[in-house]
Design a protein around this motif. Structure first.
Motif, PDB file in Angstrom:
ATOM      1  N   HIS A 232       0.765  -1.327   0.012  1.00 16.14           N
ATOM      2  CA  HIS A 232      -0.064  -0.032  -0.059  1.00 16.14           C
ATOM      3  C   HIS A 232       0.788   1.240  -0.021  1.00 16.14           C
ATOM      4  O   HIS A 232       1.409   1.637   1.154  1.00 16.14           O
ATOM      5  CB  HIS A 232      -0.864  -0.133   1.385  1.00 16.14           C
ATOM      6  N   GLY A 233       1.103   1.941  -1.196  1.00 17.13           N
ATOM      7  CA  GLY A 233       1.847   3.156  -1.467  1.00 17.13           C
ATOM      8  C   GLY A 233       2.589   3.125  -2.593  1.00 17.13           C
ATOM      9  O   GLY A 233       2.786   2.100  -3.489  1.00 17.13           O
ATOM     10  N   GLY A 234       3.345   4.008  -2.701  1.00 14.75           N
ATOM     11  CA  GLY A 234       4.425   4.182  -3.974  1.00 14.75           C
ATOM     12  C   GLY A 234       3.757   4.036  -5.451  1.00 14.75           C
ATOM     13  O   GLY A 234       4.269   3.372  -6.172  1.00 14.75           O
ATOM     14  N   THR A 235       2.955   5.322  -5.765  1.00 13.25           N
ATOM     15  CA  THR A 235       2.683   5.248  -7.103  1.00 13.25           C
ATOM     16  C   THR A 235       3.537   6.137  -7.999  1.00 13.25           C
ATOM     17  O   THR A 235       4.323   7.114  -7.367  1.00 13.25           O
ATOM     18  CB  THR A 235       1.248   5.965  -7.336  1.00 13.25           C
ATOM     19  N   VAL A 236       3.659   5.797  -9.118  1.00 14.59           N
ATOM     20  CA  VAL A 236       4.375   6.708 -10.142  1.00 14.59           C
ATOM     21  C   VAL A 236       4.333   8.280 -10.154  1.00 14.59           C
ATOM     22  O   VAL A 236       5.151   9.033 -10.081  1.00 14.59           O
ATOM     23  CB  VAL A 236       4.572   5.942 -11.564  1.00 14.59           C
ATOM     24  N   MET A 237       3.011   8.606 -10.428  1.00 19.11           N
ATOM     25  CA  MET A 237       2.778   9.906 -10.445  1.00 19.11           C
ATOM     26  C   MET A 237       2.860  10.724  -9.333  1.00 19.11           C
ATOM     27  O   MET A 237       3.234  11.873  -9.136  1.00 19.11           O
ATOM     28  CB  MET A 237       1.217   9.871 -11.175  1.00 19.11           C
ATOM     29  N   VAL A 238       2.627  10.030  -8.099  1.00 20.24           N
ATOM     30  CA  VAL A 238       2.544  10.988  -6.899  1.00 20.24           C
ATOM     31  C   VAL A 238       3.697  10.956  -6.162  1.00 20.24           C
ATOM     32  O   VAL A 238       4.627  11.960  -5.919  1.00 20.24           O
ATOM     33  CB  VAL A 238       1.344  10.672  -5.920  1.00 20.24           C
ATOM     34  N   GLU A 239       4.226   9.771  -5.529  1.00 19.85           N
ATOM     35  CA  GLU A 239       5.390   9.628  -4.800  1.00 19.85           C
ATOM     36  C   GLU A 239       6.765   9.617  -5.482  1.00 19.85           C
ATOM     37  O   GLU A 239       7.516  10.539  -5.118  1.00 19.85           O
ATOM     38  CB  GLU A 239       5.351   8.370  -3.996  1.00 19.85           C
ATOM     39  N   LEU A 240       6.813   8.972  -6.616  1.00 18.15           N
ATOM     40  CA  LEU A 240       7.810   8.885  -7.604  1.00 18.15           C
ATOM     41  C   LEU A 240       7.930  10.236  -8.431  1.00 18.15           C
ATOM     42  O   LEU A 240       8.945  10.675  -8.676  1.00 18.15           O
ATOM     43  CB  LEU A 240       7.878   7.754  -8.323  1.00 18.15           C
ATOM     44  N   GLY A 241       6.794  10.720  -8.690  1.00 20.82           N
ATOM     45  CA  GLY A 241       6.719  11.927  -9.669  1.00 20.82           C
ATOM     46  C   GLY A 241       6.655  13.306  -8.794  1.00 20.82           C
ATOM     47  O   GLY A 241       6.208  14.247  -9.315  1.00 20.82           O
ATOM     48  N   ARG A 242       6.957  13.178  -7.568  1.00 17.80           N
ATOM     49  CA  ARG A 242       6.999  14.490  -6.712  1.00 17.80           C
ATOM     50  C   ARG A 242       7.856  15.426  -7.068  1.00 17.80           C
ATOM     51  O   ARG A 242       8.959  15.088  -7.446  1.00 17.80           O
ATOM     52  CB  ARG A 242       7.450  13.970  -5.206  1.00 17.80           C
ATOM     53  N   PRO A 243       7.397  16.679  -7.129  1.00 20.17           N
ATOM     54  CA  PRO A 243       8.050  17.758  -7.792  1.00 20.17           C
ATOM     55  C   PRO A 243       9.463  18.010  -7.005  1.00 20.17           C
ATOM     56  O   PRO A 243       9.558  17.573  -5.741  1.00 20.17           O
ATOM     57  CB  PRO A 243       7.253  19.097  -7.669  1.00 20.17           C
ATOM     58  N   GLY A 244      10.751  18.450  -7.913  1.00 21.69           N
ATOM     59  CA  GLY A 244      11.782  18.520  -6.912  1.00 21.69           C
ATOM     60  C   GLY A 244      12.844  17.371  -6.670  1.00 21.69           C
ATOM     61  O   GLY A 244      13.781  16.828  -7.119  1.00 21.69           O
ATOM     62  N   ALA A 245      11.998  16.590  -5.793  1.00 20.13           N
ATOM     63  CA  ALA A 245      12.733  15.392  -5.258  1.00 20.13           C
ATOM     64  C   ALA A 245      12.026  14.539  -4.670  1.00 20.13           C
ATOM     65  O   ALA A 245      10.920  14.988  -3.770  1.00 20.13           O
ATOM     66  CB  ALA A 245      14.081  15.832  -4.386  1.00 20.13           C
ATOM     67  N   MET A 246      11.887  13.155  -4.391  1.00 19.84           N
ATOM     68  CA  MET A 246      11.069  12.633  -3.580  1.00 19.84           C
ATOM     69  C   MET A 246      11.701  13.007  -2.195  1.00 19.84           C
ATOM     70  O   MET A 246      12.868  13.271  -1.885  1.00 19.84           O
ATOM     71  CB  MET A 246      11.651  10.773  -3.726  1.00 19.84           C
ATOM     72  N   HIS A 247      10.541  12.719  -1.148  1.00 19.00           N
ATOM     73  CA  HIS A 247      10.831  13.134   0.252  1.00 19.00           C
ATOM     74  C   HIS A 247      11.836  11.807   0.940  1.00 19.00           C
ATOM     75  O   HIS A 247      11.463  10.661   0.446  1.00 19.00           O
ATOM     76  CB  HIS A 247       9.530  13.115   0.989  1.00 19.00           C
ATOM     77  N   PRO A 248      12.689  12.104   1.260  1.00 11.63           N
ATOM     78  CA  PRO A 248      13.716  11.320   2.116  1.00 11.63           C
ATOM     79  C   PRO A 248      13.032   9.984   2.747  1.00 11.63           C
ATOM     80  O   PRO A 248      13.285   8.848   2.372  1.00 11.63           O
ATOM     81  CB  PRO A 248      14.665  11.820   2.785  1.00 11.63           C
ATOM     82  N   LEU A 249      11.886  10.397   3.497  1.00 13.15           N
ATOM     83  CA  LEU A 249      11.461   9.348   4.128  1.00 13.15           C
ATOM     84  C   LEU A 249      10.363   8.349   3.252  1.00 13.15           C
ATOM     85  O   LEU A 249      10.621   7.135   3.421  1.00 13.15           O
ATOM     86  CB  LEU A 249      10.524   9.835   5.152  1.00 13.15           C
ATOM     87  N   THR A 250       9.960   8.967   2.280  1.00 10.06           N
ATOM     88  CA  THR A 250       9.241   8.227   1.332  1.00 10.06           C
ATOM     89  C   THR A 250      10.078   7.243   0.433  1.00 10.06           C
ATOM     90  O   THR A 250       9.944   6.141   0.387  1.00 10.06           O
ATOM     91  CB  THR A 250       8.398   9.067   0.225  1.00 10.06           C
ATOM     92  N   ALA A 251      11.498   7.880  -0.007  1.00  8.10           N
ATOM     93  CA  ALA A 251      12.302   7.048  -0.607  1.00  8.10           C
ATOM     94  C   ALA A 251      12.765   5.954   0.032  1.00  8.10           C
ATOM     95  O   ALA A 251      13.202   4.963  -0.566  1.00  8.10           O
ATOM     96  CB  ALA A 251      13.331   7.858  -1.323  1.00  8.10           C
ATOM     97  N   ALA A 252      13.020   6.154   1.150  1.00  8.40           N
ATOM     98  CA  ALA A 252      13.661   5.116   1.929  1.00  8.40           C
ATOM     99  C   ALA A 252      12.557   3.869   2.209  1.00  8.40           C
ATOM    100  O   ALA A 252      12.982   2.861   2.162  1.00  8.40           O
ATOM    101  CB  ALA A 252      14.024   5.475   3.407  1.00  8.40           C
ATOM    102  N   SER A 253      11.448   4.271   2.599  1.00 11.55           N
ATOM    103  CA  SER A 253      10.565   3.226   2.899  1.00 11.55           C
ATOM    104  C   SER A 253       9.926   2.507   1.588  1.00 11.55           C
ATOM    105  O   SER A 253      10.102   1.133   1.316  1.00 11.55           O
ATOM    106  CB  SER A 253       9.019   3.952   3.292  1.00 11.55           C
ATOM    107  N   LEU A 254      10.011   3.248   0.368  1.00  7.65           N
ATOM    108  CA  LEU A 254       9.823   2.551  -1.156  1.00  7.65           C
ATOM    109  C   LEU A 254      10.808   1.555  -1.684  1.00  7.65           C
ATOM    110  O   LEU A 254      10.642   0.623  -1.955  1.00  7.65           O
ATOM    111  CB  LEU A 254       9.340   3.617  -1.952  1.00  7.65           C
ATOM    112  N   ARG A 255      12.037   2.199  -1.236  1.00  3.80           N
ATOM    113  CA  ARG A 255      13.130   1.302  -1.578  1.00  3.80           C
ATOM    114  C   ARG A 255      13.409  -0.030  -0.789  1.00  3.80           C
ATOM    115  O   ARG A 255      13.627  -0.994  -1.408  1.00  3.80           O
ATOM    116  CB  ARG A 255      14.448   2.266  -1.527  1.00  3.80           C
TER     117      ARG A 255
END
Length: 347
Positions: free
Chosen positions: A130-153
């Motif tokens: 539950h989480g990690g869509t391409v357009m929202v989390e991966l497509g976040r403007p500027g950069a992925m948030h570090p906490l999002t990136a760590a969890s998704l990775r």
């Protein structure tokens, strides 16, 4: 019911599928989609394959189901990610081949309307994410948030326990995806409310079940993929609400009806996502956002007091329609440690 099993994880260099089982919004709003695809390739080191309906609006349920089948059946594809959510994925479920999906288990990522497929896959015996869509989390403007990136990775590439980190900041307001200027800088953030703990006098652990609360209510109304109540005994429930921002009374009524169905008392614990409190249709100012979130917490507590008064619960966990966002493994293990104020998921 046999507990869901974790599918094998991809490695950098592998191929992943991107599909649109809900909405082909990527076709009319390409900027965040292309941004997200580039991050999958460059930051995560993955190859990406799309399917015919990925960028096609108004695809039929049968067409979208065919793409899901193709992605799971392709031996080169090691994980399946969704572009975004929508509002009619429930119509897809009758066209899915349960035996095919069981025969080719793969990590599947999505939330919002993708709650339908997450629950379906868990009922097929496959842990889904539950989480990690391409357009929202991966497509976040500027950069992925570090906490999002760590969890998704961690969810995408690794197996084992992952402790959730309580964030200091959160995003509330969005910018239009049609405007290229939106993607030139990271979104503005504001201080995040701390996690709120309820009945935090014990440790509970169980298989996670839940998703977007509105979609769960639709599944119950359509009598789709909801098992007998005793099948949820000991599981950890997680719920969150969407950018449609349901009223607090609506949240209470959905949970009340889950209580009347005998569901609420089965769960050993509850995680409640940080409520989305701003949208283009409801551009709330700071005080209104705080009031909305407070009312939603009270609605959940009201339902718990009536149907599961002893249940441990944690509010404002960063799951679902929030930024940063953590991935929750539906069907995977979640541990809520009340005395230590720690939440650990197993990817």
């Amino acid at each position: 019911m046999t507990a869901p099993r974790y599918p094998a994880k991809p490695e950098p260099g592998d191929t992943v599928a991107v599909v649109s089982p809900s909405s082909g919004l990527a076709g009319i709003l390409p900027l965040p989609f292309e941004w997200g695809l580039r991050r999958l390739r460059e930051d995560f080191g993955l190859k990406v394959v799309e399917y015919p309906t990925t960028r096609k609006m108004n695809s039929t349920p049968q067409e979208r189901a065919a793409d899901v089948h193709a992605a799971f059946a392709d031996p080169e594809v090691k994980a399946v990610l969704t572009s975004i959510g929508g509002d009619d994925q429930i119509t897809l479920l009758p066209h899915l081949d349960r035996d095919l999906l069981r025969a080719h288990p793969k990590p599947f990522f999505g939330y919002s309307d993708n709650t339908n497929l997450l629950v379906y896959l868990a009922n097929c015996g496959i842990v889904a994410y539950h989480g990690g869509t391409v357009m929202v989390e991966l497509g976040r403007p500027g950069a992925m948030h570090p906490l999002t990136a760590a969890s998704l990775r961690a969810a995408l590439f690794t197996s084992g326990p992952f402790e959730l980190t309580e964030p200091r900041e959160t995003r509330t307001e969005d910018k239009p995806w049609q405007d290229p200027a939106t993607f030139e800088a990271e979104p503005a953030m504001e201080p995040a409310d701390a996690w709120t703990w309820h009945n935090a006098d014990r440790v509970v652990e169980g298989r996670a079940w839940g998703g977007e609360l509105e979609i769960l209510s639709w599944l119950m109304m359509a009598d789709r993929e909801i098992l007998p109540a005793d099948q949820y005994a000991g599981r950890v429930l997680f719920v969150e609400t969407s950018e449609e921002m349901p009223r607090d009374e609506t949240v209470y009524r959905i949970l009340r009806n889950m209580g009347e169905r005998g569901l609420l008392r089965q769960f050993s614990g509850l995680l409640v996502g940080r409520a989305k409190a701003w949208s283009f249709q409801n551009p709330h100012h700071a005080d209104q956002r705080a009031e909305y979130r407070s009312a939603q917490r009270k609605a959940v507590l009201r339902a718990l007091s009536e149907y599961a008064p002893d249940m441990p619960a944690v509010f404002d966990v960063d799951l679902g329609h929030t930024d940063p966002q953590v991935v929750i493994p539906l069907g995977g293990t979640v541990r809520i440690d009340g005395p230590e104020r720690r939440i650990t998921v197993t990817y």
